[in-house]
Design a protein around this motif. Sequence first.
Motif, PDB file in Angstrom:
ATOM      1  N   ARG A  79       0.840  -1.191   0.000  1.00 60.22           N
ATOM      2  CA  ARG A  79       0.000   0.000   0.000  1.00 60.22           C
ATOM      3  C   ARG A  79       0.869   1.232   0.000  1.00 60.22           C
ATOM      4  NH1 ARG A  79       2.362   2.225   3.750  1.00 60.22           N
ATOM      5  NH2 ARG A  79       1.900   1.921   5.943  1.00 60.22           N
TER       6      ARG A  79
ATOM      7  N   ALA B 240       0.521   5.175   1.198  1.00 60.04           N
ATOM      8  CA  ALA B 240      -0.356   5.823   2.173  1.00 60.04           C
ATOM      9  C   ALA B 240      -0.029   7.311   2.322  1.00 60.04           C
ATOM     10  CB  ALA B 240      -0.219   5.098   3.519  1.00 60.04           C
ATOM     11  N   PRO B 241      -0.301   8.089   1.295  1.00 60.90           N
ATOM     12  CA  PRO B 241       0.070   9.500   1.365  1.00 60.90           C
ATOM     13  C   PRO B 241      -0.884  10.314   2.235  1.00 60.90           C
ATOM     14  CG  PRO B 241      -1.107   9.090  -0.682  1.00 60.90           C
ATOM     15  CD  PRO B 241      -0.973   7.754   0.014  1.00 60.90           C
ATOM     16  N   SER B 242      -0.352  11.386   2.784  1.00 59.23           N
ATOM     17  CA  SER B 242      -1.184  12.339   3.510  1.00 59.23           C
ATOM     18  C   SER B 242      -1.500  13.494   2.566  1.00 59.23           C
ATOM     19  CB  SER B 242      -0.435  12.864   4.738  1.00 59.23           C
ATOM     20  OG  SER B 242      -0.164  11.787   5.607  1.00 59.23           O
TER      21      SER B 242
ATOM     22  N   GLU C 111      -4.179   9.081   4.083  1.00 61.41           N
ATOM     23  CA  GLU C 111      -4.015   9.233   5.533  1.00 61.41           C
ATOM     24  C   GLU C 111      -4.314  10.671   5.934  1.00 61.41           C
ATOM     25  OE1 GLU C 111      -0.491   7.051   6.908  1.00 61.41           O
ATOM     26  OE2 GLU C 111      -1.844   5.345   6.585  1.00 61.41           O
TER      27      GLU C 111
ATOM     28  N   TYR D 239      -1.378   8.439  13.618  1.00 60.37           N
ATOM     29  CA  TYR D 239      -0.823   7.612  12.543  1.00 60.37           C
ATOM     30  C   TYR D 239      -0.498   6.206  13.045  1.00 60.37           C
ATOM     31  CZ  TYR D 239       2.672   5.380   9.651  1.00 60.37           C
ATOM     32  OH  TYR D 239       3.365   4.447   8.936  1.00 60.37           O
TER      33      TYR D 239
ATOM     34  N   ILE E 226       5.885  -0.893   2.852  1.00 61.27           N
ATOM     35  CA  ILE E 226       7.045  -0.176   2.322  1.00 61.27           C
ATOM     36  C   ILE E 226       6.800   1.290   2.626  1.00 61.27           C
ATOM     37  CG2 ILE E 226       8.361   0.371   0.238  1.00 61.27           C
ATOM     38  CD1 ILE E 226       7.128  -2.228  -0.981  1.00 61.27           C
ATOM     39  N   ARG E 227       7.694   1.907   3.368  1.00 60.38           N
ATOM     40  CA  ARG E 227       7.443   3.298   3.745  1.00 60.38           C
ATOM     41  C   ARG E 227       8.765   4.011   3.964  1.00 60.38           C
ATOM     42  NH1 ARG E 227       5.127   2.335   9.961  1.00 60.38           N
ATOM     43  NH2 ARG E 227       7.045   1.356  10.727  1.00 60.38           N
TER      44      ARG E 227
ATOM     45  N   GLU F 289      11.879   7.542   7.741  1.00 61.22           N
ATOM     46  CA  GLU F 289      11.581   8.310   8.964  1.00 61.22           C
ATOM     47  C   GLU F 289      10.735   7.511   9.953  1.00 61.22           C
ATOM     48  OE1 GLU F 289      10.513   8.990   5.898  1.00 61.22           O
ATOM     49  OE2 GLU F 289       8.491   9.843   5.886  1.00 61.22           O
ATOM     50  N   TRP F 290      10.125   6.407   9.496  1.00 60.72           N
ATOM     51  CA  TRP F 290       9.297   5.602  10.393  1.00 60.72           C
ATOM     52  C   TRP F 290      10.060   4.446  11.033  1.00 60.72           C
ATOM     53  CZ3 TRP F 290       5.352   8.247  11.705  1.00 60.72           C
ATOM     54  CH2 TRP F 290       4.755   9.117  10.784  1.00 60.72           C
TER      55      TRP F 290
HETATM   56  N1  GLU Z   1       0.970   8.947   5.866  1.00 60.03           N
HETATM   57  C1  GLU Z   1       2.318   8.587   6.136  1.00 60.03           C
HETATM   58  C2  GLU Z   1       3.229   9.615   5.519  1.00 60.03           C
HETATM   59  O1  GLU Z   1       2.769  10.407   4.742  1.00 60.03           O
HETATM   60  C3  GLU Z   1       2.572   7.247   5.521  1.00 60.03           C
HETATM   61  C4  GLU Z   1       3.558   6.416   6.195  1.00 60.03           C
HETATM   62  C5  GLU Z   1       3.337   4.972   5.787  1.00 60.03           C
HETATM   63  O2  GLU Z   1       3.477   4.682   4.587  1.00 60.03           O
HETATM   64  O3  GLU Z   1       2.997   4.188   6.624  1.00 60.03           O
HETATM   65  O4  GLU Z   1       4.378   9.685   5.801  1.00 60.03           O
END
Ligand code: GLU
Length: 546
Positions: A38, A40-42, A74, A233, A250-251, A254-255
Amino acid sequence: MLSQELVDSLFPSELPAPGHWARRYPPRELPSGAEVTRFAPSPTGWLHIGGVFTASVDQDIAHHSGGVYLVRIEDTDQSRFDPEAASQFEAAFDYFGIGPDEGGETGGYGPYAQSERGQIYLTYVRELMRQGKAYPCFETKEQGEARVARQRATGALPGYYGEWAIWRDAAEEEVRERLAAGAPYVVRFRSPGAGGRRVSFTDEIRGEITQDDNRNDVVILKSSDQPLRLPTYHFAHAVDDHLMRVTLVIRGEEWLSSVPLHHQLFDALGFPRIPYAHVAPLMKQDGGSRRKLSKRRDPEASVGYYIEQGIPVEAVQYYLRGLANGRLAEMPLPEALATPLRLSEFGVAGPLLDLVKLDDICADFVSTLPGAEILDRVLPWADGYDPDLASVLRAERDLALRALAVEREGADNPRKDLRRWAEFRPVYGFFFPEIFEPVTDPADPRFGGLDPDMVRVIGSGFADGYKPLDPGPAWFEQVRELSARLGFAPSNKEYRKNPDAYPGSIADVSQVIRVLLTGSRRSPDLGQVCAAIGEPEVLRRARALS
Ligand code: GLU
């Protein structure tokens, strides 16, 4: 631990139980090895080009494994919401061909915008609270600031943990009192982590990673005084990726430091952990150092830049794939686009996004396209960003094709002067009578400060004797004859030997003709230009000063 009656009183009575959602979003029936990924953009404006990068990886891995690539919006941080973002996402997905298999109205695991999944999150917040794994926290903003200030002063790590977590084990009476007084609260996760403990996990890109465990009681549900009670989040990630039956997250890098917390959340919720791949950010060379490519500082960080400039998407994808897996940068473009990416080959250090390199790739790519295809790509771009050009191209399709054929069709070394569609007007615009501005000020420095009288004489001389021959030596013969007729030296060498004997050389004559016909000191082959624009236009331009 708070009583179930108190916990339940905080939630709507009709809130479904977890089993409801588990049935509503059953495990997917996919072949083994199929990955569900997925993006998952904000919705905070144009996507970052790094987002396109991540989304392309998501799509690539899902499709090559026979799985599903979904997009989840998101939007739980309503204060950062940009109303333009939805249409900008659409534009970016379209442009880069990264539209999801599931997302928006499509797919059985929606809604795909977090703001529409409020009930689902509440179910699981209540569940954690019922089990004593989460609790309401009434710390006010001021108290929070004072806590952080004290932590700083005493050298303690910032956060809500240990002795600082005053609501963690608050008595039920105290909670009831606050609630009765209408005090707003957030819900915090009761972290099982202890200070000093280390935890390990395997990242699909970075391999084995060992980090400090999380011991912070993070907020999972935002304040009760907000009109929409949305999760943070961290919590939404665990709930959504589980219920959407994602198999690989996959992200952005920074996470990475949040993984221990996320694992705690998955465990507490009773969800199996999902493998992670943390992608390093794209970097920018800034003087002697490298820094993250930033939407605030670098136009090329924003997807809007690529769309507005009309940068060919294949070239961007090829470049990004080469940055991800160096092996692909060595392959021809079609092969590199078709070869699956391997997470294990991603670098741990962020790759440099170099626009000069990208431009070179674009020039190479465009030089392989037939003129008609270039036109088919320039047109939709121009419809959006240069409507006047679009109508000229529609009215003059044949001329456009002739212009694009110059030094391109059948050439051993096709011209590489077009890198992005926004360059069509500056590079090819002169071919079109509606766009070309006849040269009336040859003394202007951009034309090399030519003598107007000389330009007039050469221009009318050229027009008077003009023969629309096929491009090549025979065509050039007429320039040679004109040059001799006007007393110019037959070559630069001759001219240099005896500069006082001539007003200039044949090179000056052809340069004047070039300036008159193309409005520039540099142009493709003049014979070919003349053949493309046609005799009447050649004469009109040559006589612009007469
Ligand atoms: N919404 C998060 C962001 O924009 C997504 C992080 C993720 O892919 O889990 O950084």
